[in-house]
Design a protein around this motif. Structure first.
Motif, mmCIF file in Angstrom:
data_model
loop_
_atom_site.group_PDB
_atom_site.id
_atom_site.type_symbol
_atom_site.label_atom_id
_atom_site.label_comp_id
_atom_site.label_asym_id
_atom_site.label_seq_id
_atom_site.Cartn_x
_atom_site.Cartn_y
_atom_site.Cartn_z
ATOM 1 N N ALA A 58 0.836 -1.108 -0.034
ATOM 2 C CA ALA A 58 0.059 0.050 0.068
ATOM 3 C C ALA A 58 0.989 1.372 0.041
ATOM 4 N N ALA A 61 0.555 3.346 -2.962
ATOM 5 C CA ALA A 61 -0.658 3.941 -3.369
ATOM 6 C C ALA A 61 -0.854 5.587 -3.655
ATOM 7 N N LEU A 84 -3.495 -2.064 -4.595
ATOM 8 C CA LEU A 84 -3.559 -0.584 -5.239
ATOM 9 C C LEU A 84 -4.768 -0.280 -5.720
ATOM 10 N N ALA A 87 -6.989 0.250 -2.679
ATOM 11 C CA ALA A 87 -6.679 1.487 -1.766
ATOM 12 C C ALA A 87 -7.074 2.571 -2.723
ATOM 13 N N ARG A 88 -6.910 2.429 -4.128
ATOM 14 C CA ARG A 88 -7.176 3.682 -4.987
ATOM 15 C C ARG A 88 -8.257 3.399 -6.213
ATOM 16 N N THR A 137 4.228 -1.317 -12.006
ATOM 17 C CA THR A 137 4.602 -1.506 -10.603
ATOM 18 C C THR A 137 4.974 -2.913 -10.462
#
Ligand SMILES: C[S@@+](CC[C@H](N)C(=O)[O-])C[C@H]1O[C@@H](n2cnc3c(N)ncnc32)[C@H](O)[C@@H]1O
Length: 209
Positions: A58, A61, A84, A87-88, A137
């Motif tokens: 995280a 993020a 991700l 969280a987003r 990522t």
């Protein structure tokens, strides 16, 4: 899909996942249950699923641009890509892995958590895929120079590679920075990143030429 007993979410998880904490808990349950049963994560990972996996991932993020298209290379059990996307909610994530049983697990998680509007799963070798995304990522997939080579075909010019690194890469930061810069990557940095109440990890960032 079966789930297992999952350690309770630490306080920092509420700040990271907000009203999607329930989904993050469900994902943690799948990793600890069927993920461990099928060897997607190691047998002892259940007990440290929050600190070592969800919260560690995280930390990337907050650094994602708004509405970014993200490709997570070598996603394995969905790390960091699923974290991700949870969280987003504004970002769109493509999880890429070359291994069939990992891709099957990822597809099952996406279906189970009803994340199909924000996550796509692709079985491919990253170096053979062509995309034009904003961010790539990766965690624990390949050395940074190799990852950068694969990411050229996945990022638009000006897009950013973001790698959660181990300490070995951090200790070799000067050489890694020099090599990527020589290959044309811009703004190359390897810096520890922390999120409030969460562990710190070195993160490599580099902008595609
Ligand atoms: C050690 S696991 C790490 C998984 C996940 N990123 C994590 O941090 O838990 C490495 C993953 O990369 C995948 N992988 C290795 N080489 C790859 C390639 N060339 N293209 C796509 N996936 C690859 C493997 O199948 C495996 O799932």
């Amino acid at each position: 899909m079966s789930t297992a007993l999952v350690p309770p979410a630490p306080p920092a998880a509420s700040a990271v996942f907000g009203d999607r904490l329930g989904l993050a808990e469900a994902y943690a349950g799948l990793l600890c249950g069927v993920g461990v049963e099928r060897g997607i994560v190691g047998p002892r990972e259940g007990e440290r699923v929050w600190e070592r996996h969800l919260l560690n991932c995280a930390i990337l993020a907050p650094g994602l641009p708004r509405d970014a298209r993200v490709t997570d290379v070598g996603s394995g059990g969905g790390l960091p890509g699923i974290v991700l996307a949870l969280a987003r909610p504004d970002v769109r994530v493509t999880l890429v892995d070359s291994m069939a049983r990992r891709v099957a697990f990822l597809n099952e998680v996406v279906a189970e958590l009803a994340l199909d509007s924000s996550i796509a799963v692709v079985r491919a070798r990253a170096e053979e895929l062509r995309r034009s995304d904003d961010v790539v990522t990766a965690r624990a997939v390949a050395d940074p120079v190799r990852l950068a080579g694969w990411s050229r075909g996945l990022l638009r010019p000006g897009g950013e590679l973001q790698v959660l690194c181990g300490e070995a890469v951090a200790q070799d930061a000067v050489a890694v920075r020099a090599e990527l810069t020589k290959r044309g990557w811009r703004s190359v940095s390897i810096e520890p990143v922390a999120l409030e109440g969460i562990n710190v990890s070195p993160v490599l960032r580099a902008t595609r030429p």
